[in-house]
Scaffold this motif. Structure first.
Motif, PDB file in Angstrom:
ATOM      1  N   ILE A 182       0.813  -1.207   0.000  1.00 14.30           N
ATOM      2  CA  ILE A 182       0.000   0.000   0.000  1.00 14.30           C
ATOM      3  C   ILE A 182       0.855   1.269   0.000  1.00 14.30           C
ATOM      4  O   ILE A 182       0.474   2.278  -0.624  1.00 14.30           O
ATOM      5  N   SER A 206       0.207  -5.839   3.291  1.00 10.52           N
ATOM      6  CA  SER A 206      -1.005  -5.212   2.738  1.00 10.52           C
ATOM      7  C   SER A 206      -1.959  -6.229   2.143  1.00 10.52           C
ATOM      8  O   SER A 206      -3.135  -5.928   1.915  1.00 10.52           O
ATOM      9  N   LYS A 245      -8.559  -5.051   6.608  1.00 11.97           N
ATOM     10  CA  LYS A 245      -7.825  -4.259   7.570  1.00 11.97           C
ATOM     11  C   LYS A 245      -8.813  -3.307   8.242  1.00 11.97           C
ATOM     12  O   LYS A 245      -9.740  -2.823   7.590  1.00 11.97           O
ATOM     13  N   SER A 257      -8.264  -5.212   1.961  1.00  9.69           N
ATOM     14  CA  SER A 257      -6.915  -4.703   1.707  1.00  9.69           C
ATOM     15  C   SER A 257      -6.280  -5.211   0.418  1.00  9.69           C
ATOM     16  O   SER A 257      -5.790  -4.411  -0.384  1.00  9.69           O
ATOM     17  N   PHE A 265      -2.104   0.697   7.112  1.00  8.88           N
ATOM     18  CA  PHE A 265      -2.978   0.548   5.953  1.00  8.88           C
ATOM     19  C   PHE A 265      -4.084   1.594   5.913  1.00  8.88           C
ATOM     20  O   PHE A 265      -4.412   2.133   4.863  1.00  8.88           O
TER      21      PHE A 265
END
Ligand SMILES: Cc1cc2nc3c(=O)[nH]c(=O)nc-3n(C[C@H](O)[C@H](O)[C@H](O)COP(=O)(O)OP(=O)(O)OC[C@H]3O[C@@H](n4cnc5c(N)ncnc54)[C@H](O)[C@@H]3O)c2cc1C
Length: 396
Positions: free
Chosen positions: A14, A45, A50, A152, A347
């Motif tokens: 990310i 990620s 997330k 995510s 994240f």
């Protein structure tokens, strides 16, 4: 001016994919390289979900940062009917009255001070709203309607396609073996397919970062944290809004988790001391992990305690010594920018990350960026940006 790219971004988690997208939107020629397929299966990620939350205890800097990021999550346009960010709200639960100085009460207090409407919950209201929890296990807490969770891995895929559409050159299975130097400046990267020249290089390699930026060996460490996925036979009690992303005695125990996703899979995770691992080595869950998770569930979410486990991973934190990411030029290495150190909470910053990294490339230090700039290690200790408390921590 090299014959290559304006910027080479190494690592397409990310941090890297949002940086590449923003730099391209600022008119730069950008190459994005990852050692494997994108999203990489071992990247932090890459997971099914997330937590996206405003809660950061008494740390107003992060709550303000997340107020901005949340606006970005809400503005994330998604194909009709397939949102990647789910604003289900977030629940903080406590098995005792929320104590003064605790992450839970400080978050509740600061949310109120910043004008956020959250509902404090007692034992009866927890049971009424979220009946999957064992009655009486949690007697205090609150329900914040703001925040929720993001898919995510799918988000990384989404930003990758945006980056391609913005003109970013993407190279998968192009592991970077080293940085290319000329007269003390970084002028590109070395890959097995040869040198890729660029005027600036961003190293966004998460847990692998210090393999390319040893200057950060003191500032970053690698900690493995367990994540398990369960598929309850009857998923209905675990679907939002009957269950929403949650943190249960998080500061003391580290337990947090999610509601069922579209596949009716429920993710549960724990942030504790974790295990120190080499990111290039095997990813093995510590012995007894599943038993430990089921023992917790038996006392907290009994309907999930015997559900089949359908997935697991040892996810690696790029753990910063003070809990704050490093998004900064590296002193003494012209042309080099590092973007790493999500420390288990990076994240959710995705809507702001690209801008923060591109500002560092441009040598612009903004109000938020200043906290992530190069700093002396050995200053503030780690707990500052976490859920505080002892054993528990900061997942999510
Ligand atoms: C168990 C766990 C739970 C978490 N839960 C949450 C949560 O609920 N909410 C939240 O906000 N945050 C959470 N986080 C934190 C968040 O996942 C991370 O902060 C974030 O994903 C880090 O992104 P990254 O881009 O820095 O690293 P990664 O996603 O790990 O990406 C790094 C990339 O670099 C590539 N790479 C590495 N070395 C090289 C090389 N030499 N050449 C080319 N490519 C290379 C890798 O293949 C990888 O794709 C959690 C993290 C973990 C581990």
């Amino acid at each position: 001016m090299s014959a290559g790219f304006d910027v080479a971004v190494v690592g397409a988690g990310i941090f890297g994919v949002t940086a590449a997208l923003e730099l391209a939107r600022r008119g730069r020629s950008v190459v994005l390289l990852d050692q494997g397929e994108i999203p990489h299966p071992d990247a932090a990620s890459t997971d099914i979900s997330k937590v996206i939350r405003l809660e950061y205890g008494a740390d107003a800097f992060y709550m303000e940062l997340m107020e901005e990021a949340l606006a970005g999550w809400r503005a994330l346009d998604a194909p009709a009917g397939a949102p990647l960010f789910h604003e289900t709200g977030f629940a903080i639960l406590s098995s005792t009255a929320m104590a003064a100085g605790s992450f839970e009460l400080e978050s509740f207090t600061l949310l109120g001070q910043r004008g956020h409407r959250v509902d404090r919950l007692d034992e009866a209201e927890i049971h009424r709203r979220f009946p999957a929890w064992r009655r009486g296990a949690y007697v205090d807490g609150y329900h914040n309607p703001a925040g929720g969770w993001a898919e995510s891995g799918a988000i990384v895929r989404r930003f990758l396609s945006d980056a391609r559409a913005a003109g970013v050159t993407v190279r998968e299975r192009a592991g970077v073996m080293g940085l290319a130097d000329r007269a003390g400046a970084v002028v590109g990267v070395e890959t097995s397919a040869g040198r890729v020249e660029a005027d600036a290089v961003v190293v966004a390699c998460g847990a692998w970062t210090t393999t390319l930026v040893p200057e950060l060996a003191e500032g970053l460490s690698v900690v493995g944290q367990p994540v398990l996925h369960f598929a309850p036979a009857d998923p209905a009690p675990f679907r939002a809004p009957r269950l929403i992303p949650w943190a249960a005695d998080i500061a003391r125990t580290g337990w947090y988790g999610f509601c069922a996703n579209a596949d009716d899979v429920v993710k549960v995770a724990n942030h504790g001391p974790g295990v120190r691992v080499d990111p290039r080595g095997p990813r093995r869950l510590p012995d007894g992990t599943e038993e430990r998770f089921r023992a917790f569930l038996r006392g907290a979410l009994p309907g999930l305690a015997d559900a089949p486990r359908v997935g697991s991973r040892l996810c690696l934190y790029s753990e910063s010594v003070d809990g704050d990411p490093w998004i900064t030029r590296v002193p003494g290495r012209d042309g080099l920018v590092v973007a790493a150190g999500g420390s288990g909470h990076g994240f959710k910053l995705a809507p702001l990350l690209g801008g923060l990294v591109a500002d560092a490339v441009d040598g612009r230090v903004t109000r938020f960026g200043a906290r992530f700039a190069w700093r002396e290690v050995g200053g503030r200790r780690f707990e500052a940006a976490r859920f505080g408390g002892e054993g528990g921590g900061e997942g999510g």
